[in-house]
Design an enzyme around this catalytic site. Structure first.
Site, PDB file in Angstrom:
ATOM      1  N   CYS A   2       0.740  -1.226  -0.008  1.00 54.11           N
ATOM      2  CA  CYS A   2      -0.160  -0.054  -0.060  1.00 54.11           C
ATOM      3  C   CYS A   2       0.694   1.165  -0.012  1.00 54.11           C
ATOM      4  O   CYS A   2       1.866   1.480   0.418  1.00 54.11           O
ATOM      5  CB  CYS A   2      -1.021   0.214   1.210  1.00 54.11           C
ATOM      6  SG  CYS A   2      -2.132  -1.535   1.564  1.00 54.11           S
ATOM      7  N   ARG A  27       4.674   0.534  -6.272  1.00 52.41           N
ATOM      8  CA  ARG A  27       4.534  -0.134  -5.405  1.00 52.41           C
ATOM      9  C   ARG A  27       3.585  -1.600  -5.380  1.00 52.41           C
ATOM     10  O   ARG A  27       3.729  -2.451  -4.741  1.00 52.41           O
ATOM     11  CB  ARG A  27       4.331   0.203  -4.024  1.00 52.41           C
ATOM     12  CG  ARG A  27       5.377   1.218  -3.777  1.00 52.41           C
ATOM     13  CD  ARG A  27       4.700   2.471  -2.732  1.00 52.41           C
ATOM     14  NE  ARG A  27       4.451   1.770  -1.216  1.00 52.41           N
ATOM     15  CZ  ARG A  27       5.324   1.701  -0.401  1.00 52.41           C
ATOM     16  NH1 ARG A  27       6.609   2.288  -0.642  1.00 52.41           N
ATOM     17  NH2 ARG A  27       5.063   1.451   0.823  1.00 52.41           N
ATOM     18  N   TRP A  75      -2.803  -2.517  -1.705  1.00 50.45           N
ATOM     19  CA  TRP A  75      -2.683  -3.798  -2.180  1.00 50.45           C
ATOM     20  C   TRP A  75      -3.422  -4.470  -1.405  1.00 50.45           C
ATOM     21  O   TRP A  75      -3.036  -4.875  -0.215  1.00 50.45           O
ATOM     22  CB  TRP A  75      -1.041  -3.707  -2.128  1.00 50.45           C
ATOM     23  CG  TRP A  75      -0.502  -4.990  -2.835  1.00 50.45           C
ATOM     24  CD1 TRP A  75      -0.525  -5.236  -4.120  1.00 50.45           C
ATOM     25  CD2 TRP A  75      -0.144  -6.206  -2.063  1.00 50.45           C
ATOM     26  NE1 TRP A  75       0.207  -6.442  -4.309  1.00 50.45           N
ATOM     27  CE2 TRP A  75       0.462  -7.002  -3.203  1.00 50.45           C
ATOM     28  CE3 TRP A  75       0.170  -6.384  -1.022  1.00 50.45           C
ATOM     29  CZ2 TRP A  75       1.063  -8.397  -2.955  1.00 50.45           C
ATOM     30  CZ3 TRP A  75       0.697  -7.683  -0.503  1.00 50.45           C
ATOM     31  CH2 TRP A  75       1.104  -8.710  -1.424  1.00 50.45           C
ATOM     32  N   ASN A 101      -1.067   1.557   6.005  1.00 51.95           N
ATOM     33  CA  ASN A 101       0.047   0.681   5.324  1.00 51.95           C
ATOM     34  C   ASN A 101       0.329  -0.187   6.589  1.00 51.95           C
ATOM     35  O   ASN A 101       0.728   0.374   7.692  1.00 51.95           O
ATOM     36  CB  ASN A 101       0.970   1.264   4.597  1.00 51.95           C
ATOM     37  CG  ASN A 101       1.912   0.262   3.924  1.00 51.95           C
ATOM     38  OD1 ASN A 101       1.406  -0.899   3.755  1.00 51.95           O
ATOM     39  ND2 ASN A 101       3.000   0.813   3.698  1.00 51.95           N
ATOM     40  N   GLY A 102       0.047  -1.323   6.389  1.00 51.94           N
ATOM     41  CA  GLY A 102       0.645  -2.432   7.455  1.00 51.94           C
ATOM     42  C   GLY A 102      -0.514  -3.463   7.672  1.00 51.94           C
ATOM     43  O   GLY A 102      -1.487  -3.501   6.790  1.00 51.94           O
ATOM     44  N   GLU A 536      19.307 -15.750  -9.653  1.00 54.79           N
ATOM     45  CA  GLU A 536      18.645 -14.628  -9.938  1.00 54.79           C
ATOM     46  C   GLU A 536      18.100 -14.346 -11.196  1.00 54.79           C
ATOM     47  O   GLU A 536      16.811 -13.786 -11.289  1.00 54.79           O
ATOM     48  CB  GLU A 536      19.832 -13.436  -9.861  1.00 54.79           C
ATOM     49  CG  GLU A 536      19.525 -12.114 -10.192  1.00 54.79           C
ATOM     50  CD  GLU A 536      18.388 -11.511  -9.576  1.00 54.79           C
ATOM     51  OE1 GLU A 536      17.663 -11.928  -8.549  1.00 54.79           O
ATOM     52  OE2 GLU A 536      17.775 -10.505 -10.404  1.00 54.79           O
ATOM     53  N   LYS A 540      13.963 -13.316 -11.903  1.00 59.43           N
ATOM     54  CA  LYS A 540      13.770 -12.493 -13.111  1.00 59.43           C
ATOM     55  C   LYS A 540      12.864 -12.944 -13.990  1.00 59.43           C
ATOM     56  O   LYS A 540      11.563 -12.179 -14.138  1.00 59.43           O
ATOM     57  CB  LYS A 540      14.984 -11.836 -13.644  1.00 59.43           C
ATOM     58  CG  LYS A 540      15.639 -10.780 -12.923  1.00 59.43           C
ATOM     59  CD  LYS A 540      15.241  -9.479 -12.664  1.00 59.43           C
ATOM     60  CE  LYS A 540      14.914  -8.928 -11.453  1.00 59.43           C
ATOM     61  NZ  LYS A 540      15.358  -9.522 -10.237  1.00 59.43           N
ATOM     62  N   GLU A 543       9.175 -13.504 -12.250  1.00 58.49           N
ATOM     63  CA  GLU A 543       8.433 -12.544 -11.637  1.00 58.49           C
ATOM     64  C   GLU A 543       7.931 -11.767 -12.600  1.00 58.49           C
ATOM     65  O   GLU A 543       6.882 -10.813 -12.238  1.00 58.49           O
ATOM     66  CB  GLU A 543       9.169 -11.845 -10.680  1.00 58.49           C
ATOM     67  CG  GLU A 543      10.399 -10.995 -10.930  1.00 58.49           C
ATOM     68  CD  GLU A 543      10.978 -10.131  -9.621  1.00 58.49           C
ATOM     69  OE1 GLU A 543      12.075  -9.990  -9.693  1.00 58.49           O
ATOM     70  OE2 GLU A 543      10.259  -9.735  -8.935  1.00 58.49           O
ATOM     71  N   HIS A 559      21.780 -35.057 -10.126  1.00 61.58           N
ATOM     72  CA  HIS A 559      21.151 -35.439  -8.802  1.00 61.58           C
ATOM     73  C   HIS A 559      19.583 -34.982  -8.861  1.00 61.58           C
ATOM     74  O   HIS A 559      18.911 -34.940  -7.898  1.00 61.58           O
ATOM     75  CB  HIS A 559      21.785 -34.620  -7.794  1.00 61.58           C
ATOM     76  CG  HIS A 559      23.259 -34.825  -7.346  1.00 61.58           C
ATOM     77  ND1 HIS A 559      23.692 -36.004  -7.033  1.00 61.58           N
ATOM     78  CD2 HIS A 559      24.427 -34.265  -7.903  1.00 61.58           C
ATOM     79  CE1 HIS A 559      25.167 -35.931  -7.034  1.00 61.58           C
ATOM     80  NE2 HIS A 559      25.250 -34.786  -7.499  1.00 61.58           N
ATOM     81  N   LYS A 658       6.569  -3.819  -4.751  1.00 63.91           N
ATOM     82  CA  LYS A 658       7.939  -3.343  -4.485  1.00 63.91           C
ATOM     83  C   LYS A 658       8.649  -3.467  -3.406  1.00 63.91           C
ATOM     84  O   LYS A 658       9.786  -3.967  -3.310  1.00 63.91           O
ATOM     85  CB  LYS A 658       8.172  -1.951  -5.135  1.00 63.91           C
ATOM     86  CG  LYS A 658       9.620  -1.400  -5.452  1.00 63.91           C
ATOM     87  CD  LYS A 658      10.486  -2.323  -6.408  1.00 63.91           C
ATOM     88  CE  LYS A 658      11.895  -1.699  -6.262  1.00 63.91           C
ATOM     89  NZ  LYS A 658      12.881  -2.620  -7.257  1.00 63.91           N
TER      90      LYS A 658
HETATM   91  C1  AGP Z   1      13.327  -8.838  -6.917  1.00 65.69           C
HETATM   92  O1  AGP Z   1      13.255  -8.312  -8.394  1.00 65.69           O
HETATM   93  C2  AGP Z   1      12.087  -8.641  -6.285  1.00 65.69           C
HETATM   94  N1  AGP Z   1      11.404  -7.323  -6.414  1.00 65.69           N
HETATM   95  C3  AGP Z   1      12.335  -9.025  -4.783  1.00 65.69           C
HETATM   96  O2  AGP Z   1      12.719 -10.374  -4.689  1.00 65.69           O
HETATM   97  C4  AGP Z   1      13.202  -8.043  -3.779  1.00 65.69           C
HETATM   98  O3  AGP Z   1      14.361  -8.164  -4.194  1.00 65.69           O
HETATM   99  C5  AGP Z   1      12.940  -8.592  -2.572  1.00 65.69           C
HETATM  100  O4  AGP Z   1      11.392  -8.376  -1.879  1.00 65.69           O
HETATM  101  C6  AGP Z   1      13.802  -7.891  -1.581  1.00 65.69           C
HETATM  102  O5  AGP Z   1      13.667  -6.330  -1.468  1.00 65.69           O
HETATM  103  P1  AGP Z   1      14.665  -5.458  -0.908  1.00 65.69           P
HETATM  104  O6  AGP Z   1      16.057  -5.239  -1.559  1.00 65.69           O
HETATM  105  O7  AGP Z   1      13.975  -3.860  -1.025  1.00 65.69           O
HETATM  106  O8  AGP Z   1      14.712  -5.635   0.523  1.00 65.69           O
END
Ligand code: AGP
Length: 663
Positions: A2, A27, A75, A101-102, A536, A540, A543, A559, A658
């Protein structure tokens, strides 16, 4: 997550709140709303979907003169995306409006007790208890005990927190609490508004909440103030001239001011056009805090002529590396200067174990850091997912350092991990991108990434910055006592040029992305320094293209993973120059033998690979320890072009946010 925005000042609140909500769109959200307070009747508008829908509804309202407003992008956590569940939420009299937010963990308890007093709820959200609770205290008053109790007490005690609503001394009335069976009847039976101030009622309500909150609240009878509170969820106040701002993060207000005040946990602020009064409701003391200067340039946060923030941020890789090394690496004297660690340099000399905690992409950057610090500085490193670390029972010694990595600096799991070791005598360090964020302020020392705002949900330049900083920390901790010290320092300064070389030839990557965009599964393979890159790269792709992708250590193929391979299951193998290259080539052979499609990242000049594989993307030659910086750019571009080919919402992928500020 949010997003919250607020404005109080001598201008119309419409533009700053709308532009602030738009700035927070990255976000992730599914509905939005704004409440305007003026001497006229309060106006609240809410919409499911985009902020533009609010804009269209406002246009139909004609001129709005309010110079006080709070806005919210939601959100969904409790309750589906709907107008009723959208914030701001209000009390029945429509005099109190709240954005949040929370998560309020004990909202059911409070909701059912308020209902016994006749309060009616219209939404499924946890947030809606807040305006009603404030209303309750405004009407019933607040006892000295409640004021004195602060927010002490165990979580269990607070989970059952029953707001005590004995009235203030100068009013005669019965002692009651929300647990009382006696229902309170709204309407004619209502008493005149209590003798407590809105601020007192606001604070009394906060003391009943268990969970995490960043709250903005306005009261129709006080059209010159915004009341805010923060507990484990970010909130920043922007300080202007005859105007002040409120936001979940600085990107929503930096076009208006770079002067910001970050609230800390248990702090409440009363914001008017010319004043910000802060006090700590746990310690019951006033707080005097000077504003900080934001270092984000507004233009950096603007998309420019890129189609998506993600592509813009990938193309920022060269300057990201430069920003992370500027003033820190000296080629002429071969020195590393990390100002953010100077205060703990003596302690660092005695560190014999480093635990890196992070989430998502930051966790994978941490894995690269593990290899770098162990190889260059000879210090054992363990990388743990923050969400696992916080629940583990593991031994720590005073010679252990915790290193938290976070782009946003507001990730709840990572914050919880740092909180866990409070009082353990463990040195707490941070690698953070957002200046003044919670993690930056919780840690004893750290190194900022200086990558500028990262708007796209998929983290790209942050990974580049984090790995660059980790290389600098590894060099710093090595104290020059490694044969790699000078070559790696010199090579790191050449990386921006090498990154640029990749970015000048993206067509090959785009062609391959289109070719492979139709597959439903993907395997990413790497060894040693490129193993974290495989993880990583898989994240990518997952997501932003929603394709199932797994990263594996290439040595693991036999394995288990090899069983998945057939003509419908492609592999992205990272086979760059390395003493282990031959082993990875045999993995590729095994995959080919089972008709698995393969595409490869290799080092420019490799003559062997083309005999084996036709789909090859080359990166410029560099030290194996720094290859992740170049490999990552290729993998980020590949995922980006796949998602574009699939016509997906690249910057705001479904279900994701985000900054994950809740656990
Ligand atoms: C990565 O592309 C994602 N958006 C997510 O995994 C992100 O890296 C993770 O939530 C950690 O966020 P931060 O680096 O702000 O702590």
């Amino acid at each position: 997550m949010c997003g919250i925005v607020g404005y109080i000042g001598n201008k119309s609140a419409v533009k700053p709140v709308l532009s602030g909500l738009k700035a927070l769109e990255y976000r992730g959200y599914d509905s939005a709303g704004i409440s305007f307070i003026s001497k006229d009747k309060p106006l609240t508008i809410k919409q499911v979907g985009r902020v533009e829908a609010l804009e269209e509804e406002l246009a139909e309202q004609g001129t709005i003169t309010a110079n006080l407003a709070i806005g919210h992008t939601r959100w969904a956590t409790h309750g589906s995306p709907s107008i009723l569940n959208a914030h701001p939420h209000q009390n029945t009299d429509e005099t109190i409006f709240v954005v949040h937010n929370g998560i309020i963990e004990n909202y059911q308890v409070i909701r059912s007790r308020l209902q016994k007093f006749g309060y009616k709820f219209v939404s499924e959200t946890d947030t809606e208890v807040i305006p009603h609770l404030i209303d309750y205290y405004l009407i019933e008053g607040v006892s000295q005990e409640t004021q004195a109790s602060g927010v002490q007490g165990t979580d269990e005690e607070r989970k059952e927190a029953v707001p005590i609503s004995t009235v203030t001394a100068n009013r005669s009335s019965k002692r009651s609490n929300l647990g009382a069976s006696a229902g309170r009847v709204l309407g004619s039976a209502r008493k005149q508004a209590g003798t407590v101030s809105f601020l007192e009622a606001f604070e009394a309500a906060l003391k009943d909440l268990v969970g995490a909150y960043a709250i903005g609240a306005v009261y129709a009878k006080e059209p010159g103030k915004i009341y805010v509170a923060r507990l484990s969820s970010p909130l920043v106040i922007g300080v202007g001239v005859h105007e002040n701002f409120l936001a979940s993060d600085p990107t929503a207000i930096m076009e208006h001011t770079k002067k910001v005040i970050y609230l800390n946990d248990y702090e409440v602020a009363e914001i008017s056009a010319d004043d910000v009064k802060i006090h700590d409701i746990q310690k019951a003391i006033a707080v005097h805090r000077e504003h900080e200067e934001l270092d984000f340039d507004q233009e950096k946060a603007v998309l420019g002529d890129y189609p998506h923030f993600m592509l813009k941020e990938i193309f920022e890789a060269p300057q990201t590396i430069q920003s992370a090394t500027r003033g820190r690496l000296r080629a002429d004297t071969n020195t590393v200067k990390l100002g953010g660690l100077e205060s703990v340099d003596q302690q660092l000399k005695y560190i014999d174990r480093i635990v890196i905690v992070a989430c998502g992409t930051s966790y994978y950057a941490g894995l690269v850091g593990e290899y770098l610090i162990e190889e260059l500085a000879g210090i054992p490193v363990e990388v743990q997912l923050a969400s696992e670390f916080k629940y583990r029972n593991e031994p720590f010694s005073r010679s252990t350092a915790l290193l938290a990595i976070s782009q946003s600096g507001e990730t709840a799991d990572t914050i919880a991990a740092i909180k866990k070791v409070e009082g353990y005598g463990v040195l707490r360090l941070g690698i953070v991108n957002t200046v003044g964020s919670t993690i930056a302020r919780m840690t004893d020392a750290g190194v900022y990434c200086h990558a500028g705002p990262e708007q796209s949900v998929a983290s790209t330049k942050a990974f580049i910055a984090q790995v660059t900083v980790l290389a600098e920390i590894a060099l710093h901790l090595s104290q020059g006592r490694t044969r790699l010290y000078k070559p790696l320092l010199q090579e790191l300064l050449k990386l921006p040029e090498k990154a640029k070389e990749i970015l000048e030839h993206t067509e090959e990557i785009e062609i391959l992305a289109k070719k492979y965009s139709g597959y439903r599964d993907f395997l990413y393979l790497g060894r040693n320094y490129s193993y974290p890159c495989a993880l990583e790269g898989a994240l990518k792709l997952k997501e932003i293209s929603y394709i199932h992708a797994e990263g594996f250590a290439a040595g693991e193929m036999k394995h288990g993973p090899l069983a998945m391979i057939d003509q419908d299951f492609p592999t992205f193998a990272i086979a760059c120059k390395s003493p282990l290259l031959e082993k990875t080539l045999s993995n590729i052979e095994e995959i080919k033998a089972r008709k698995g499609p393969v595409l490869v990242i290799a080092t420019k000049g490799d003559k062997q690979i083309k005999k084996l594989i036709s789909d090859v993307i080359y990166i410029p030659d560099t030290l194996e320890q720094l290859q992740p910086l170049l490999i990552a750019i290729v993998l980020q571009l590949f995922s980006y072009y796949v998602a574009v080919e699939k016509n997906l919402n690249v910057d705001r992928p479904r279900n994701l946010a985000k900054s994950v500020t809740v656990e």
